[in-house]
Each structure stands twice: as structure tokens, then as C-alpha cells.
Motif scaffolding. Structure first.
Motif, PDB file in Angstrom:
ATOM      1  N   ASN A   1     -46.873 -65.733  -3.754  1.00  0.00           N
ATOM      2  CA  ASN A   1     -48.079 -65.225  -4.858  1.00  0.00           C
ATOM      3  C   ASN A   1     -47.769 -66.092  -6.217  1.00  0.00           C
ATOM      4  OD1 ASN A   1     -49.271 -63.240  -3.323  1.00  0.00           O
ATOM      5  ND2 ASN A   1     -47.391 -61.925  -3.391  1.00  0.00           N
ATOM      6  N   VAL A   2     -48.764 -66.129  -6.929  1.00  0.00           N
ATOM      7  CA  VAL A   2     -48.442 -66.827  -8.315  1.00  0.00           C
ATOM      8  C   VAL A   2     -49.398 -66.144  -9.407  1.00  0.00           C
ATOM      9  CG1 VAL A   2     -49.512 -68.955  -9.492  1.00  0.00           C
ATOM     10  CG2 VAL A   2     -48.737 -69.137  -7.219  1.00  0.00           C
ATOM     11  N   VAL A   3     -48.634 -65.798 -10.600  1.00  0.00           N
ATOM     12  CA  VAL A   3     -49.251 -65.112 -11.604  1.00  0.00           C
ATOM     13  C   VAL A   3     -49.497 -65.944 -12.631  1.00  0.00           C
ATOM     14  CG1 VAL A   3     -48.790 -63.323 -13.052  1.00  0.00           C
ATOM     15  CG2 VAL A   3     -47.914 -63.045 -10.842  1.00  0.00           C
ATOM     16  N   LEU A   4     -50.617 -66.244 -13.282  1.00  0.00           N
ATOM     17  CA  LEU A   4     -51.072 -66.941 -14.033  1.00  0.00           C
ATOM     18  C   LEU A   4     -50.681 -66.415 -15.535  1.00  0.00           C
ATOM     19  CD1 LEU A   4     -54.591 -67.982 -12.865  1.00  0.00           C
ATOM     20  CD2 LEU A   4     -52.363 -69.505 -12.472  1.00  0.00           C
ATOM     21  N   PHE A   5     -50.721 -67.242 -16.676  1.00  0.00           N
ATOM     22  CA  PHE A   5     -50.297 -66.793 -17.888  1.00  0.00           C
ATOM     23  C   PHE A   5     -51.034 -65.668 -18.563  1.00  0.00           C
ATOM     24  CE2 PHE A   5     -54.307 -68.974 -19.116  1.00  0.00           C
ATOM     25  CZ  PHE A   5     -54.825 -68.476 -20.344  1.00  0.00           C
ATOM     26  N   ASP A   6     -52.230 -65.205 -17.952  1.00  0.00           N
ATOM     27  CA  ASP A   6     -52.936 -63.957 -18.471  1.00  0.00           C
ATOM     28  C   ASP A   6     -52.721 -62.794 -17.483  1.00  0.00           C
ATOM     29  OD1 ASP A   6     -54.432 -64.786 -16.184  1.00  0.00           O
ATOM     30  OD2 ASP A   6     -56.384 -64.482 -17.150  1.00  0.00           O
ATOM     31  N   ASN A   7     -51.783 -63.000 -16.568  1.00  0.00           N
ATOM     32  CA  ASN A   7     -51.362 -62.009 -15.385  1.00  0.00           C
ATOM     33  C   ASN A   7     -52.336 -61.977 -14.394  1.00  0.00           C
ATOM     34  OD1 ASN A   7     -49.110 -61.086 -16.662  1.00  0.00           O
ATOM     35  ND2 ASN A   7     -50.104 -59.673 -18.139  1.00  0.00           N
ATOM     36  N   THR A   8     -53.577 -62.933 -14.317  1.00  0.00           N
ATOM     37  CA  THR A   8     -54.086 -62.835 -12.978  1.00  0.00           C
ATOM     38  C   THR A   8     -53.297 -63.378 -11.830  1.00  0.00           C
ATOM     39  OG1 THR A   8     -55.918 -63.572 -14.247  1.00  0.00           O
ATOM     40  CG2 THR A   8     -55.982 -64.022 -11.921  1.00  0.00           C
ATOM     41  N   GLU A   9     -53.322 -62.770 -10.583  1.00  0.00           N
ATOM     42  CA  GLU A   9     -52.501 -62.977  -9.636  1.00  0.00           C
ATOM     43  C   GLU A   9     -53.106 -63.513  -8.520  1.00  0.00           C
ATOM     44  OE1 GLU A   9     -49.214 -60.756  -6.586  1.00  0.00           O
ATOM     45  OE2 GLU A   9     -49.750 -59.823  -8.668  1.00  0.00           O
ATOM     46  N   VAL A  10     -52.805 -64.523  -7.748  1.00  0.00           N
ATOM     47  CA  VAL A  10     -53.731 -65.086  -6.682  1.00  0.00           C
ATOM     48  C   VAL A  10     -52.427 -65.624  -5.713  1.00  0.00           C
ATOM     49  CG1 VAL A  10     -55.450 -66.059  -7.878  1.00  0.00           C
ATOM     50  CG2 VAL A  10     -53.485 -67.383  -8.052  1.00  0.00           C
ATOM     51  N   GLU A  11     -53.047 -65.735  -4.416  1.00  0.00           N
ATOM     52  CA  GLU A  11     -52.163 -66.129  -3.269  1.00  0.00           C
ATOM     53  C   GLU A  11     -52.159 -67.838  -3.261  1.00  0.00           C
ATOM     54  OE1 GLU A  11     -51.670 -65.179   1.487  1.00  0.00           O
ATOM     55  OE2 GLU A  11     -52.166 -63.602   0.060  1.00  0.00           O
ATOM     56  N   ALA A  12     -51.175 -68.278  -2.990  1.00  0.00           N
ATOM     57  CA  ALA A  12     -50.938 -69.727  -2.979  1.00  0.00           C
ATOM     58  C   ALA A  12     -50.781 -70.289  -1.523  1.00  0.00           C
ATOM     59  CB  ALA A  12     -49.882 -70.123  -3.846  1.00  0.00           C
ATOM     60  N   ASP A  13     -51.112 -71.299  -1.198  1.00  0.00           N
ATOM     61  CA  ASP A  13     -50.933 -72.187   0.220  1.00  0.00           C
ATOM     62  C   ASP A  13     -49.917 -73.110  -0.071  1.00  0.00           C
ATOM     63  OD1 ASP A  13     -52.984 -70.822   1.571  1.00  0.00           O
ATOM     64  OD2 ASP A  13     -54.525 -72.130   0.826  1.00  0.00           O
ATOM     65  N   ILE A  14     -48.967 -73.316   0.889  1.00  0.00           N
ATOM     66  CA  ILE A  14     -47.663 -74.131   0.873  1.00  0.00           C
ATOM     67  C   ILE A  14     -48.132 -75.571   1.283  1.00  0.00           C
ATOM     68  CG2 ILE A  14     -45.462 -74.890   1.474  1.00  0.00           C
ATOM     69  CD1 ILE A  14     -44.886 -71.785   1.654  1.00  0.00           C
ATOM     70  N   ILE A  15     -48.429 -76.425   0.550  1.00  0.00           N
ATOM     71  CA  ILE A  15     -48.894 -77.741   1.008  1.00  0.00           C
ATOM     72  C   ILE A  15     -47.721 -78.852   1.614  1.00  0.00           C
ATOM     73  CG2 ILE A  15     -49.851 -80.004   0.008  1.00  0.00           C
ATOM     74  CD1 ILE A  15     -51.879 -77.648  -0.107  1.00  0.00           C
ATOM     75  N   GLY A  16     -46.536 -78.486   1.103  1.00  0.00           N
ATOM     76  CA  GLY A  16     -45.393 -79.213   1.477  1.00  0.00           C
ATOM     77  C   GLY A  16     -44.110 -79.056   0.549  1.00  0.00           C
ATOM     78  N   GLY A  17     -42.906 -79.433   1.376  1.00  0.00           N
ATOM     79  CA  GLY A  17     -41.952 -79.546   0.433  1.00  0.00           C
ATOM     80  C   GLY A  17     -40.924 -80.380   1.017  1.00  0.00           C
ATOM     81  N   ASP A  18     -39.924 -80.813  -0.013  1.00  0.00           N
ATOM     82  CA  ASP A  18     -38.646 -81.735   0.434  1.00  0.00           C
ATOM     83  C   ASP A  18     -37.407 -81.240  -0.100  1.00  0.00           C
ATOM     84  OD1 ASP A  18     -37.672 -84.556   1.203  1.00  0.00           O
ATOM     85  OD2 ASP A  18     -37.512 -84.758  -1.302  1.00  0.00           O
TER      86      ASP A  18
END
Length: 463
Positions: free
Chosen positions: A101-118
Motif C-alpha cells: 500500500n502506498v500513501v501519497l502526500f495528501d493521504n490518498t492510499e492506493v495499492e501498488a504492484d511490484i515490478i521487480g527487486g534486486d
């Protein structure tokens, strides 16, 4: 009175030499912070109990707590790099996450997809569907920063939301043993748990690093924080965006720093080059003829004096390209070309089991206190040696001999005697007899049984 007047003049002159800013306090970062905060996000992830792998306390800047209904909830930070919702964070923030979950600066919350990691560099890329037009960061040049420069760190410490801290660059190119490509920026700007993945800005408002780790005995800020340089991040993120994974170049060698003793024995300058301490069987370096004990002087036009720098340069080379090496071997400079391959998932540089060589055919060299054996194809196979291994196998060491006192053990490999190759017992005996005739120690270059380190020593021979 005149003496007092002279002191006052000196003090006034000294004060005038300092910048005006230093006289009136620290600069204000308010305008800069106001502009940058909208580019930074708070991240929380949910990980089920059977996936939990809690890091050591204080090992990174991630925060976490345990929810009995949801599992572990990890907290971190990130920053927006594109208007279509790509966000950079740390790999350890999203590792094993089922929900991000991602919370933006104005407290809007959205779900995120994982693209990749290293995992090797602790960098991850996630993506959200933008609910409105997003502000994004601008990348700076992390190589251009200097120790003493002001920096700002923005993150989500302890889940409190966007917080701004300021400090200076305390050091560059720090190796904190967090991974194979460590090259951290050290700062005294406060980085606390939950700050991981947040950006570090210069005073131009450009991202120069990812806040990643803190040095602490309590898990909280102690004035020593670390950030991954953005110049490293860009290369990783481009690959993650394209394929979701990072492909690195690989030539199949292990290397070690060139110590003063090794350099002196090889007639090189102190710390010049790096030593090849192990070769992967059937790897690119083995096919090209590189050998343990070779000294890598340069890669292309770049002089090599650091194992970390060399590993990073090779890693950034694409598969199919050629690594143009200059090496020092047998007191001579030689060029050698190695074709770069993709790094295997779990590369192994010449692993070996406990050495149990067959004693038949070995010859006791009484003068040295060692039992040596010529390396045959059977020994190469049984001991999982690189096919390019050249030298003599130490099959045994006589108790109380100088070889025993100096730590030579069974399974070690004698690569050179008196700076010359020795692959046969007759050649070894010749070198030993020459040293005895000249009444001097025998110079040995030895690769240890684990094939991860090379040492040199002066062996006292029996008269």
C-alpha cells in the motif's frame, strides 16, 4: 593598550573571513522541502507469518510491527520517478510482501504492484495507477557530491508520515558489508526505522541517493545513516522496468586485494591491481586462460585497485561483450580477453569439499617439510578444481616443520616457487635445491584450500 587593540583587530579580521551565513545561523530548507514532499510516499506492506524473515535490529532503516489478523506490517518510504506512477524503494521494504500500500502526500492510499527487486543492491521498483497528476523527482549526480555538502532526507520514520531531516555528507564510498556492491553515502541526517527507501536530496532538489541503512546499537538514529548513490540506482531501475529483474555480467573469478607482502613479492607497487584468488570451473575466465595468482592491472582503460569497483564494472557489462584485461603474470604484463556471460543465479567460484587426496604417487620433499603431489585430471575432478589450476597440491605437512609453523595445510596449492611456475615435482625440487645452494628461504605463492585467498611466504629450508 596597544596589545589589546592588536588582539581586537585580529579577532575582527578573523570574523570577517567567515561567510555571512555562518554568522547568522543555518540556512532554511523550507521552500525546498515544500516543493519536494509531494514526490515522496509512505509504504506499508503485509507479509504473512510463514514468510516472515525479520532482519537484525538496526540493520536497516525499515520499521515494522505485527498484526495478529494480517501478519507482519512493514513500513518504509519511496519516491515517485514518473508521472505514470513508477516508485523506487528499498528491496527489504517489499520483500515477500503480499500486499503493498502506498500513501501519497495528501493521504490518498492506493495499492501498488511490484515490478521487480534486486536483493544485491537493496533496490526495488513498484507502480501505482495515479489517482491524479503526480509530481516526480529529478535525478542528480551522486558522483559530484562532496564530503561536507548539505543534504535533505525525506521519509516515513516510525509511520509518522512525511518527515524532513537535514545534515551533511559525512563520507563517500562506504562499505558496510551489506552486499557485494556496497558504495554508500554516509550522512548525519537523521534516518530512522521507516525511512528506508526515501530519497536523499542535494540543495538543488535533486535526488542523489536512497536512504537505506542506519548504524545503531538501539535500532534508532545515532547520527550515522547510509544512502545508495543514485548513479547506481538508475542502471538497476532501467532493467527492473524492462524485465522485472537485473542481469549482471560475470566472468567467473574470485578476487582479493593486493596486500603489501603480495605486491612486494610480485615486484608491484603497493595496492596496485587485484589478485585472482579463484576460478570457476568452465567459466569465461577459465576458458580464456586466466589463472589463480594472476594480478589484474586494468579493465579496458580503467586502472583496477579495488575489488568492489572491479566487480561492479564487470556486473554492468552486458552478456556477449568482451572484458579487455591487462594482467601481471610471471613478472610480465599480458593482455587477455574474457567474454562476459550472464551471472548465474547462484554463481560458485570453484567450490570444494574437504580435501582427501590419494597418497599414492606423492613424494615427500624432506627439505621443505611438505608432501607435494602433481595435479592430475583426476585430482581436478575429485577436488572440483578449475581446469586451469597450475601448481602442486599439498598432500601433507610434517609436524613442527617451518611449513607447519607458517600455517600451510593439506589441500593448499603451491602456485609458484621463487616467482616461477612449478607444475612438476622435479621442477619443485630444482627450486628447493637452488634456494639451499644460495642459503636463502624459498619464496612460495600459495592458494588456500578454500580457493578464496592467496598468500606469499618465505619458507625456511632444512640444510
Amino acid at each position: 593598550m596597544n596589545r589589546l587593540r592588536l588582539w581586537l583587530m585580529v579577532l575582527c579580521g578573523a570574523a570577517a573571513a567567515f561567510p555571512v551565513r555562518a554568522q547568522y545561523g543555518f540556512p532554511s530548507f523550507a521552500d525546498l522541502a515544500e516543493k519536494l514532499i509531494p514526490t515522496v510516499v509512505n509504504i506499508s506492506t503485509i507479509q504473512q507469518p510463514d514468510q516472515i524473515n525479520i532482519p537484525a535490529e538496526g540493520s536497516n532503516g525499515g520499521g515494522e510491527y505485527y498484526d495478529p489478523l494480517e501478519g507482519r506490517v512493514a513500513l518504509g518510504s519511496g519516491f515517485i520517478i514518473s508521472e505514470d506512477g513508477y516508485i523506487i524503494t528499498n528491496y527489504h521494504v517489499i520483500e515477500n510482501a503480499e500486499v503493498v500500500n502506498v500513501v501519497l502526500f495528501d493521504n490518498t492510499e492506493v495499492e501498488a504492484d511490484i515490478i521487480g527487486g534486486d536483493e544485491k543492491t537493496d533496490i526495488a521498483l513498484i507502480k501505482i495507477e495515479p489517482p491524479f497528476e503526480l509530481d516526480k523527482v529529478t535525478f542528480g549526480d551522486s558522483d559530484a557530491i562532496r564530503v561536507g555538502d548539505w543534504v535533505l532526507a525525506i521519509g516515513n520514520p516510525f509511520g509518522l508520515g512525511g518527515s524532513v531531516t537535514a545534515g551533511i555528507v559525512s563520507a563517500k564510498s562506504r562499505d558496510i558489508a551489506a552486499g557485494p556492491y556496497d558504495n554508500f553515502i554516509q550522512t548525519d541526517a537523521a534516518i530512522n526505522q521507516g525511512s528506508s527507501g526515501g530519497p536523499m536530496f542535494n540543495t538543488k532538489g535533486e535526488v542523489i541517493g536512497i536512504n537505506s541503512a542506519l548504524f545503531s546499537t538501539s535500532g534508532n538514529n545515532m547520527g550515522i545513516g547510509f544512502a545508495i548513490p543514485i548513479n547506481i540506482v538508475e542502471w538497476i531501475v532501467k532493467q527492473l522496468e524492462q524485465s522485472g529483474e537485473v542481469k549482471r555480467g560475470w566472468i567467473g573469478i574470485r578476487v582479493q586485494p593486493n596486500s603489501k607482502n603480495l605486491a612486494r613479492s610480485l615486484n608491484l607497487k603497493d595496492s596496485q591491481g587485484i589478485i585472482v584468488s579463484g576460478i570457476s570451473e568452465n567459466g569465461p575466465a577459465a576458458k580464456a586462460g586466466l589463472q589463480a595468482g594472476d594480478v589484474i592491472i586494468s579493465l579496458g582503460q580503467t586502472e583496477i585497485n579495488s575489488c568492489k569497483d572491479f566487480s561492479r564494472l564487470i556486473a554492468e557489462m552486458p552478456a556477449g561483450s568482451e572484458a579487455q584485461l591487462v594482467i601481471w603474470r610471471n613478472q610480465e604484463i599480458e593482455p587477455i580477453t574474457v567474454k562476459v556471460e550472464n551471472m548465474p543465479k547462484s554463481p560458485k567460484a570453484a567450490p570444494r569439499e574437504q580435501v582427501k587426496p590419494d597418497s599414492d604417487g606423492g613424494k615427500i620433499l624432506k627439505e621443505s617439510g611438505m608432501i607435494l603431489k602433481e595435479i592430475t585430471p583426476e585430482i581436478v575432478k575429485n577436488m572440483n578444481l578449475s581446469p586451469t589450476t597450475m601448481g602442486l597440491l599439498v598432500e601433507g605437512v610434517e609436524f613442527g616443520s617451518d611449513a607447519d609453523r607458517q600455517g600451510i595445510k593439506r589441500g593448499d596449492i603451491i602456485l609458484k616457487m621463487d616467482l616461477k611456475d612449478c607444475v612438476t615435482l622435479s621442477a619443485a625440487l630444482g627450486h628447493i635445491q637452488d634456494a639451499q645452494t644460495e642459503k636463502r628461504p624459498l619464496h612460495l605463492m600459495i592458494q588456500n584450500a578454500e580457493q578464496d585467498e592467496i598468500n606469499v611466504l618465505q619458507l625456511k629450508l632444512r640444510p
